[in-house]
Write an enzyme that holds these catalytic residues in place. Structure first.
Site, PDB file in Angstrom:
ATOM      1  N   ARG A   1       5.813   5.557   1.724  1.00 46.30           N
ATOM      2  CA  ARG A   1       4.745   6.594   1.851  1.00 46.30           C
ATOM      3  C   ARG A   1       4.533   6.965   3.259  1.00 46.30           C
ATOM      4  O   ARG A   1       4.775   6.382   4.061  1.00 46.30           O
ATOM      5  CB  ARG A   1       3.469   5.740   1.080  1.00 46.30           C
ATOM      6  CG  ARG A   1       2.196   6.609   0.981  1.00 46.30           C
ATOM      7  CD  ARG A   1       1.401   5.972   0.475  1.00 46.30           C
ATOM      8  NE  ARG A   1       0.098   6.618   0.126  1.00 46.30           N
ATOM      9  CZ  ARG A   1      -1.136   6.084  -0.380  1.00 46.30           C
ATOM     10  NH1 ARG A   1      -1.200   5.059  -0.476  1.00 46.30           N
ATOM     11  NH2 ARG A   1      -1.968   7.017  -0.823  1.00 46.30           N
TER      12      ARG A   1
ATOM     13  N   HIS B   1       7.439  -7.911  -1.419  1.00 48.47           N
ATOM     14  CA  HIS B   1       6.896  -7.140  -0.325  1.00 48.47           C
ATOM     15  C   HIS B   1       7.526  -7.860   0.727  1.00 48.47           C
ATOM     16  O   HIS B   1       7.755  -7.433   2.006  1.00 48.47           O
ATOM     17  CB  HIS B   1       5.457  -7.382   0.170  1.00 48.47           C
ATOM     18  CG  HIS B   1       4.396  -6.561  -0.736  1.00 48.47           C
ATOM     19  ND1 HIS B   1       4.798  -5.441  -1.276  1.00 48.47           N
ATOM     20  CD2 HIS B   1       3.344  -6.880  -1.355  1.00 48.47           C
ATOM     21  CE1 HIS B   1       3.517  -4.657  -1.951  1.00 48.47           C
ATOM     22  NE2 HIS B   1       2.774  -5.689  -1.989  1.00 48.47           N
TER      23      HIS B   1
ATOM     24  N   TRP C   1       1.780   1.557  -8.871  1.00 42.39           N
ATOM     25  CA  TRP C   1       2.359   2.732  -9.699  1.00 42.39           C
ATOM     26  C   TRP C   1       3.864   2.534 -10.079  1.00 42.39           C
ATOM     27  O   TRP C   1       4.158   2.621 -11.418  1.00 42.39           O
ATOM     28  CB  TRP C   1       2.317   4.046  -8.967  1.00 42.39           C
ATOM     29  CG  TRP C   1       2.312   5.351  -9.747  1.00 42.39           C
ATOM     30  CD1 TRP C   1       2.331   5.587 -11.051  1.00 42.39           C
ATOM     31  CD2 TRP C   1       2.733   6.649  -9.252  1.00 42.39           C
ATOM     32  NE1 TRP C   1       2.633   6.825 -11.279  1.00 42.39           N
ATOM     33  CE2 TRP C   1       2.831   7.265 -10.261  1.00 42.39           C
ATOM     34  CE3 TRP C   1       2.984   6.949  -7.785  1.00 42.39           C
ATOM     35  CZ2 TRP C   1       3.276   8.816 -10.103  1.00 42.39           C
ATOM     36  CZ3 TRP C   1       3.158   8.172  -7.645  1.00 42.39           C
ATOM     37  CH2 TRP C   1       3.366   9.232  -8.703  1.00 42.39           C
TER      38      TRP C   1
ATOM     39  N   TYR D   1       6.469   8.082  -2.100  1.00 42.94           N
ATOM     40  CA  TYR D   1       5.336   8.356  -3.079  1.00 42.94           C
ATOM     41  C   TYR D   1       4.809   9.767  -3.218  1.00 42.94           C
ATOM     42  O   TYR D   1       4.458  10.367  -4.097  1.00 42.94           O
ATOM     43  CB  TYR D   1       4.056   7.519  -2.413  1.00 42.94           C
ATOM     44  CG  TYR D   1       2.871   7.427  -2.771  1.00 42.94           C
ATOM     45  CD1 TYR D   1       2.459   6.535  -3.845  1.00 42.94           C
ATOM     46  CD2 TYR D   1       1.720   8.337  -2.574  1.00 42.94           C
ATOM     47  CE1 TYR D   1       1.059   6.716  -4.533  1.00 42.94           C
ATOM     48  CE2 TYR D   1       0.566   8.113  -3.002  1.00 42.94           C
ATOM     49  CZ  TYR D   1       0.168   7.414  -3.969  1.00 42.94           C
ATOM     50  OH  TYR D   1      -0.873   7.521  -4.440  1.00 42.94           O
TER      51      TYR D   1
ATOM     52  N   GLY E   1       2.322   2.381  -2.781  1.00 45.64           N
ATOM     53  CA  GLY E   1       2.608   2.806  -4.131  1.00 45.64           C
ATOM     54  C   GLY E   1       3.264   1.950  -5.204  1.00 45.64           C
ATOM     55  O   GLY E   1       3.634   2.253  -6.292  1.00 45.64           O
ATOM     56  N   THR E   2       3.238   0.704  -4.718  1.00 43.47           N
ATOM     57  CA  THR E   2       4.063  -0.429  -5.686  1.00 43.47           C
ATOM     58  C   THR E   2       3.453  -0.506  -6.977  1.00 43.47           C
ATOM     59  O   THR E   2       4.034  -0.638  -7.863  1.00 43.47           O
ATOM     60  CB  THR E   2       3.673  -1.732  -4.921  1.00 43.47           C
ATOM     61  OG1 THR E   2       3.737  -1.721  -3.597  1.00 43.47           O
ATOM     62  CG2 THR E   2       4.560  -2.964  -5.526  1.00 43.47           C
TER      63      THR E   2
ATOM     64  N   LYS F   1       0.863  -1.409   0.103  1.00 39.72           N
ATOM     65  CA  LYS F   1       0.058   0.095  -0.018  1.00 39.72           C
ATOM     66  C   LYS F   1       0.776   1.229  -0.094  1.00 39.72           C
ATOM     67  O   LYS F   1       0.347   2.439   0.306  1.00 39.72           O
ATOM     68  CB  LYS F   1      -1.026   0.029   1.295  1.00 39.72           C
ATOM     69  CG  LYS F   1      -2.032  -1.079   1.377  1.00 39.72           C
ATOM     70  CD  LYS F   1      -2.631  -1.356   0.095  1.00 39.72           C
ATOM     71  CE  LYS F   1      -2.974  -2.548  -0.319  1.00 39.72           C
ATOM     72  NZ  LYS F   1      -3.425  -2.567  -1.997  1.00 39.72           N
TER      73      LYS F   1
ATOM     74  N   LYS G   1      -8.237   5.930  -4.334  1.00 43.48           N
ATOM     75  CA  LYS G   1      -8.168   7.247  -4.443  1.00 43.48           C
ATOM     76  C   LYS G   1      -7.266   7.765  -4.681  1.00 43.48           C
ATOM     77  O   LYS G   1      -7.232   8.790  -5.512  1.00 43.48           O
ATOM     78  CB  LYS G   1      -8.738   7.697  -3.075  1.00 43.48           C
ATOM     79  CG  LYS G   1     -10.088   7.826  -2.801  1.00 43.48           C
ATOM     80  CD  LYS G   1     -10.250   8.669  -1.399  1.00 43.48           C
ATOM     81  CE  LYS G   1     -11.794   8.611  -0.935  1.00 43.48           C
ATOM     82  NZ  LYS G   1     -11.669   9.503   0.187  1.00 43.48           N
TER      83      LYS G   1
HETATM   84  P1  PAP Z   1      -0.173  -3.337  -3.237  1.00 43.20           P
HETATM   85  O1  PAP Z   1       0.802  -3.341  -2.143  1.00 43.20           O
HETATM   86  O2  PAP Z   1      -1.407  -4.134  -2.830  1.00 43.20           O
HETATM   87  O3  PAP Z   1       0.407  -3.446  -4.520  1.00 43.20           O
HETATM   88  P2  PAP Z   1       0.230  -0.383  -3.427  1.00 43.20           P
HETATM   89  O4  PAP Z   1      -0.037  -0.299  -5.060  1.00 43.20           O
HETATM   90  O5  PAP Z   1       1.520  -0.527  -2.883  1.00 43.20           O
HETATM   91  O6  PAP Z   1      -0.486  -1.599  -2.915  1.00 43.20           O
HETATM   92  O7  PAP Z   1      -0.659   0.644  -2.961  1.00 43.20           O
HETATM   93  C1  PAP Z   1      -2.016   0.948  -3.312  1.00 43.20           C
HETATM   94  C2  PAP Z   1      -2.241   2.513  -3.277  1.00 43.20           C
HETATM   95  O8  PAP Z   1      -1.622   3.064  -4.478  1.00 43.20           O
HETATM   96  C3  PAP Z   1      -3.782   3.046  -3.346  1.00 43.20           C
HETATM   97  O9  PAP Z   1      -3.711   4.112  -2.503  1.00 43.20           O
HETATM   98  P3  PAP Z   1      -5.111   4.445  -1.656  1.00 43.20           P
HETATM   99  O10 PAP Z   1      -5.645   3.189  -1.129  1.00 43.20           O
HETATM  100  O11 PAP Z   1      -4.725   5.633  -0.693  1.00 43.20           O
HETATM  101  O12 PAP Z   1      -5.952   5.183  -2.801  1.00 43.20           O
HETATM  102  C4  PAP Z   1      -4.008   3.077  -4.716  1.00 43.20           C
HETATM  103  O13 PAP Z   1      -4.924   3.934  -4.899  1.00 43.20           O
HETATM  104  C5  PAP Z   1      -2.373   3.841  -4.905  1.00 43.20           C
HETATM  105  N1  PAP Z   1      -2.219   3.748  -6.650  1.00 43.20           N
HETATM  106  C6  PAP Z   1      -2.636   2.695  -7.457  1.00 43.20           C
HETATM  107  N2  PAP Z   1      -2.239   3.116  -8.560  1.00 43.20           N
HETATM  108  C7  PAP Z   1      -1.763   4.208  -8.508  1.00 43.20           C
HETATM  109  C8  PAP Z   1      -1.067   5.268  -9.714  1.00 43.20           C
HETATM  110  N3  PAP Z   1      -1.141   4.845 -11.002  1.00 43.20           N
HETATM  111  N4  PAP Z   1      -0.734   6.410  -9.145  1.00 43.20           N
HETATM  112  C9  PAP Z   1      -0.713   6.682  -7.818  1.00 43.20           C
HETATM  113  N5  PAP Z   1      -1.273   5.996  -6.985  1.00 43.20           N
HETATM  114  C10 PAP Z   1      -1.778   4.905  -7.289  1.00 43.20           C
END
Ligand code: PAP
Length: 272
Positions: free
Chosen positions: A101, A79, A25, A167, A22-23, A20, A238
């Site tokens: 983050r 992770h 992205w 992030y 920003g992985t 969570k 979000k």
């Molecule tokens: P993971 O560890 O399960 O892969 P990860 O991608 O690290 O999750 O984190 C998810 C967060 O990145 C989400 O944040 P939020 O819950 O605060 O909204 C997700 O919305 C955000 N996220 C996913 N894709 C992008 C992107 N392209 N740009 C910026 N933030 C993103």
């Protein structure tokens, strides 16, 4: 399994993170950078595949990683905390990119993810419980602060090559972060690419707005063979900074800030 059998290639680049942070992205950006000569924004696999499907996990995609090695595709993600990485990686010279983050937004993001994953409505999942668990470091990959400190110490004390990306900084100045990332992983942009908008196109393709609105990420499944497993849309919520302000009480803010001061003082890291 990975601990025993995984053998990195010298050119491998590991994308490491706590969940969570920003992985998704970072994986999309790194994939787009590495494959930009093969695919452009109209043909990239990122348009039809979740970024997690484009960059395999060390935890569970060993076969895909092996196949990728045959095509010299260098990206692998995990992770795992630094202390749980296979010895073969720790003793290698492979590069690592670590994304982190603001802890409060990580807690909120994790809370929503777990609730959706467990199919529990947010009304039936008290945020306070999620906060307390996180505060105690209860998670399948350990506490967030130990996770980041493991990588931080490895880069400072063992001299491991690790690029730390935050992030919030990436959001604030995405072009600089993308350039740093490309240089670090060995795929720098040429002047011509910079002048012809290649960086901007990659940023646009990997943006939350674009990825979260793709059919595959709105209605697709990460594991089509297991429809009960996570839906792709769970990785896109979000992407908003300071969303935590909607959830944290003053007491929670004080507790977590104090803990971060204790854990990270003198490191230069700021997770508050
Ligand atoms: P993971 O560890 O399960 O892969 P990860 O991608 O690290 O999750 O984190 C998810 C967060 O990145 C989400 O944040 P939020 O819950 O605060 O909204 C997700 O919305 C955000 N996220 C996913 N894709 C992008 C992107 N392209 N740009 C910026 N933030 C993103």
């Amino acid at each position: 399994m990975a601990q025993k059998t995984f053998r990195p290639q010298p050119s491998d680049v590991f994308i490491c993170s706590y969940p969570k942070t920003g992985t998704t992205w970072l994986k999309a950006l790194a994939f787009a950078i590495v494959t930009r000569e093969k695919f452009d924004e109209s043909s990239s696999p990122l348009l039809t595949t979740l970024p997690h499907g484009c960059v395999p996990y060390l935890e569970k995609d060993l076969k895909q990683i092996e196949e990728n090695h045959n095509t010299h595709f260098p990206l692998v993600s995990t992770h795992f905390p630094y202390t749980a990485l296979p010895r073969s990686i720790v003793s290698s010279n492979c590069k690592i990119v670590y994304i982190y983050r603001n802890i409060k937004d990580v807690i909120v993001s994790y809370y929503h993810y777990i609730a959706k994953y467990c199919k529990v409505s947010v009304e039936d999942a008290p945020f306070e419980e999620a906060f307390n668990e996180f505060y105690q470091g209860i998670s399948w990959c350990g506490s967030y602060w130990d996770h980041i400190l493991g990588y931080w110490q490895a880069s400072h004390e063992d001299g491991h090559k690790i690029l730390f990306l935050k992030y919030e900084d990436m959001k604030q100045d995405t072009p600089s972060s993308v350039k740093r990332l490309a240089e670090f992983i060995g795929y720098p942009f040429s002047n011509e690419e910079e002048n012809t908008g290649v960086i901007e196109n990659i940023i646009k393709m990997c943006s939350f707005e674009n990825l979260s609105n793709l059919e595959v990420n709105k209605n697709g499944h990460h594991r089509p063979d297991r429809p009960d497993m996570v839906e792709n849309r769970l990785f896109f919520r979000k992407a908003k900074d300071d969303d935590w302000k909607e959830y944290f009480t003053d007491e929670m803010i004080e507790k977590i800030d104090k803990l971060m001061d204790q854990k990270l003082s003198g490191t230069g890291l700021i997770l508050k």
